[in-house]
Design an enzyme around this catalytic site. Structure first.
Site, PDB file in Angstrom:
ATOM      1  N   ARG A   1       9.495  22.337  35.652  1.00 21.91           N
ATOM      2  CA  ARG A   1       8.276  21.775  34.852  1.00 21.91           C
ATOM      3  C   ARG A   1       6.755  22.254  35.266  1.00 21.91           C
ATOM      4  NH1 ARG A   1       7.735  15.314  36.704  1.00 21.91           N
ATOM      5  NH2 ARG A   1       6.509  15.758  38.679  1.00 21.91           N
TER       6      ARG A   1
ATOM      7  N   HIS B   1      16.436   8.745  40.732  1.00 18.41           N
ATOM      8  CA  HIS B   1      15.057   8.099  40.722  1.00 18.41           C
ATOM      9  C   HIS B   1      15.224   6.631  40.245  1.00 18.41           C
ATOM     10  CE1 HIS B   1      10.966   6.925  40.340  1.00 18.41           C
ATOM     11  NE2 HIS B   1      10.372   8.056  41.370  1.00 18.41           N
TER      12      HIS B   1
ATOM     13  N   GLU C   1       2.300   5.267  37.541  1.00 18.24           N
ATOM     14  CA  GLU C   1       3.398   5.527  38.071  1.00 18.24           C
ATOM     15  C   GLU C   1       3.521   4.884  39.486  1.00 18.24           C
ATOM     16  OE1 GLU C   1       5.081   9.304  37.924  1.00 18.24           O
ATOM     17  OE2 GLU C   1       4.290   9.773  36.182  1.00 18.24           O
TER      18      GLU C   1
ATOM     19  N   ASN D   1       0.047  15.787  32.546  1.00 15.61           N
ATOM     20  CA  ASN D   1       0.614  15.146  33.825  1.00 15.61           C
ATOM     21  C   ASN D   1       0.558  15.630  35.148  1.00 15.61           C
ATOM     22  OD1 ASN D   1       2.685  12.817  34.188  1.00 15.61           O
ATOM     23  ND2 ASN D   1       3.545  14.447  35.217  1.00 15.61           N
ATOM     24  N   GLU D   2      -0.350  14.697  35.846  1.00 13.62           N
ATOM     25  CA  GLU D   2      -0.429  15.259  37.308  1.00 13.62           C
ATOM     26  C   GLU D   2      -0.818  16.475  37.366  1.00 13.62           C
ATOM     27  OE1 GLU D   2       2.983  12.247  39.450  1.00 13.62           O
ATOM     28  OE2 GLU D   2       3.339  14.303  38.946  1.00 13.62           O
TER      29      GLU D   2
END
Length: 635
Positions: free
Chosen positions: A104, A350, A299, A142-143
């Site tokens: 990703r 996770h 998160e 994202n991030e």
């Protein structure tokens, strides 16, 4: 109202599961689901082709269940068709190797192809859903910078040169800033400049610093691009992107000015008994990025993560304790990654709010219990709780995190260490920019503020009656990582009453220490030789007797200087002294180890972060990982 929920990835599951998801979300008290973070491939199966039917049904289903949606722009992970058709979207590391798809964040922030495709995707999503009644917030990308650190490709080099031209105007100004007469690095044209790729030895420090600035700015420019599309489409909902605590590659002070709501991802290690202190630093940073505005914990893990070498589960109650820590420190949203545990992929181990084993699990029961409690809370907005501030500066971090210094050290760890000291005393702390504002603070701590661009705000703070502590490796270079004429501490020197003359690497094994508050504290990392210019010596190094800690009156205030980096006990003793001298009281005194007290306006939350029951000074009992909320008395 406190939002509650997490990332929801329905594209990973058959549609027959979706109604059950909504039913169990309602049972767990979920009010907000983050949808579409990694859905680019499902939304856009090919260039120019969009499939929104499934997403329509998801949003309608959530809306029917009374669950709001934080809708993501899905730009964090381009699909295989995009990188296959436009391979120039991919980044290269400093050795020149391509970072291939299959993971990703495999995109180059400066790639015209990526930016065009991302803009088309965001436009299509926003045009379709800007008026959907479920959509209450937008989640951009994202991030930023998490796995995508730095791109050293030719395309990035071209963008870096454009950035440098805008910053310096002409090549002579750049040469002066970078000191390029050294090692015959003199440039005659911007086109000769490349990113700090693999080189025979150390690269130019000013060039490396500017490349890190450019890289952070490139990510921020992506955020601005997406936010502009959202706003130009007429979407009124707030826009955010999830931060990652104090992340080394991305200047969150700059990002904070652009986001409508600060949000953060935080994953403390359950095995580390001090992890709750590290988490508190991240919470205080998020609250401080937009003072007076609640933030969102976007998160966290409901239980164990999958990405450490050995992944400990959270103890019973530990998830709730850490969640309430975020609420106490200003969060108006408690979310998780993710809702339903993945059946495949890199994060299948996770934990999730709904584990593979289903709702008859401790994890889901704790999730539901927390949702029930949060639904009853109505807390005031944070702001004004802290009278102590710690300066944190990404530019100093980027400049310190380079070779060829008197000693190598972790800037973030130094700031964290000082925050931990005040946290251990239950003294509330804000995190502040080096240029302030410092209004309302009695004490400001500036750990290793190496790269000082402007000292005026700190000088005015002290002159106006404030108290400042600066530590070793402060006020050493200018904004280009160059020494200034006259040596070190040339700008803060008038307030500090000292001048740093020389640096020396120091290790605890060297046996050098300083005496303070009746105890001897070992020095670490670095010691400095000081010349006194009016300051009073409070502590001296042993065995040579050189000044280690000084205090100087300046205007109505006073400034302390610690000419070394010390251990936990040394920081704690000095923090206690400074808090007392500044008239700063703890949120609640005399608490047992592992119990934290945090104030949110006039509400106090006490949390036991230990696996043992504790008794508070007022004889209140707190079970392991339990908390209690003290509201102000009704009048």
């Amino acid at each position: 109202m406190i939002w509650y929920g997490g990332d929801y990835n329905p594209e990973q599951w058959p549609e027959s599961v979706w109604p059950d998801d909504v039913r169990l979300m309602r049972t767990a008290g979920v009010t907000l689901a983050t949808v579409g973070v990694f859905s680019w491939a499902r939304i856009q199966p090919a260039e120019g082709e969009f499939d929104f039917d499934w997403l329509d049904r998801v949003l309608d289903l959530l809306h029917g269940g009374g669950i709001k949606v934080c809708l993501a722009t899905a730009t964090a992970s381009p699909p295989p068709w995009a990188t296959a058709k436009y391979p120039a979207m991919l980044t290269q590391n400093r050795e020149g190797a391509t970072r291939w798809p299959g993971s990703r964040q495999h995109y180059a922030p400066t790639s015209p192809d990526y930016r065009r495709l991302a803009a088309e995707l965001v436009t299509a999503i926003v045009d379709r859903y800007k008026d959907h009644p479920a959509v209450t917030m937008w989640h951009v990308n994202n991030e930023f910078g998490c796995h995508l650190t730095y791109d050293y490709s030719d395309r990035a080099a071209a963008a870096f040169r454009v950035w440098l031209r805008a910053r310096y105007g002409d090549i002579d100004a750049l040469n002066t800033a970078w000191g390029t007469w050294f090692w015959s690095q003199r440039y005659t044209d911007f086109e000769q400049i490349v990113p700090p790729r693999l080189a025979p030895y150390s690269v130019n420090p000013g060039g490396l610093l500017d490349f890190r600035r450019f890289s952070s700015d490139a990510l921020l420019d992506l955020f601005r691009m997406e936010k502009k599309i959202i706003r130009d489409a007429g979407a009124p909902q707030p826009v955010t992107t999830n931060f990652i605590g104090a992340w080394p590659t991305t200047d969150y002070w700059a990002f904070a000015a652009e986001v409508d709501v600060v949000s953060d991802d935080c994953y403390p290690d359950p095995r580390d008994p001090e992890s709750f202190r590290h988490a508190a630093f991240a919470r205080d940073l998020m609250r401080s990025l937009k003072p007076g505005t609640p933030w969102i914990l976007m998160e966290q893990a409901p239980n164990a993560v999958n990405w450490r070498s050995n992944n400990a589960p959270k103890a019973p109650g530990q998830m709730t304790a850490l969640s309430m820590q975020a609420v106490a420190r200003g969060a108006d949203g408690i979310l998780f990654f993710q809702w339903r545990q993945a059946a495949a992929g890199a994060e299948k181990f996770h934990s999730a709010m709904l584990p593979h084993a289903g709702p008859e699990t401790r994890t889901y029961r704790e999730v539901a219990a927390l949702g029930a409690e949060l639904s009853t809370l109505d807390l005031p907005a944070p702001g004004g709780e802290a009278r102590v501030a710690i300066v944190f500066d990404w530019h100093s971090w980027w400049a310190i995190d380079q070779p060829d210094h008197p000693a190598q050290f972790d800037y973030h760890a130094q700031a964290l260490g000082w925050h931990n000291a005040f946290h251990e005393l239950n003294v509330q702390v804000d995190i502040v920019r080096p240029d302030g504002p410092f209004d309302g603070y009695a004490l400001v701590v500036a750990p290793s503020l190496y790269l000082l661009r402007d000292a005026d705000a700190l000088l005015a703070f002290v002159a106006g009656g404030g108290r400042l502590l600066a530590t070793a490796f402060t006020d050493v270079v200018d904004e280009h990582d160059r020494f200034l004429p006259g040596g070190f501490t040339t700008r803060l020197g008038p307030a500090l009453g000292v001048r740093v003359v020389e640096f020396a690497g120091s290790l605890p094994s060297d046996g050098r220490a300083f005496e303070w508050d009746g105890e001897s504290h070992l020095t670490d990392v670095l010691t400095e030789e000081l010349q006194l210019a009016g300051a009073e010596v409070l502590a001296r190094f042993t065995p040579d007797g050189a000044p280690a800690l000084t205090r100087n009156s300046h205007g109505k205030g006073e400034a302390y200087y610690l000419a070394t980096m010390t251990d936990r006990a040394g920081r704690l003793a000095l923090a206690r002294h400074l808090a007392d001298r500044s008239g700063v009281a703890p949120v609640m005194p005399d608490l047992p180890y592992g119990v934290e007290a945090a104030a949110r306006a006039d509400t106090v939350v006490l949390i036991n972060h230990t696996p043992s029951p504790v008794t508070l000074p007022d004889r209140t009992q707190l079970a392991p990982y339990a908390h209690t909320i003290r509201h102000p008395p009704v009048r």
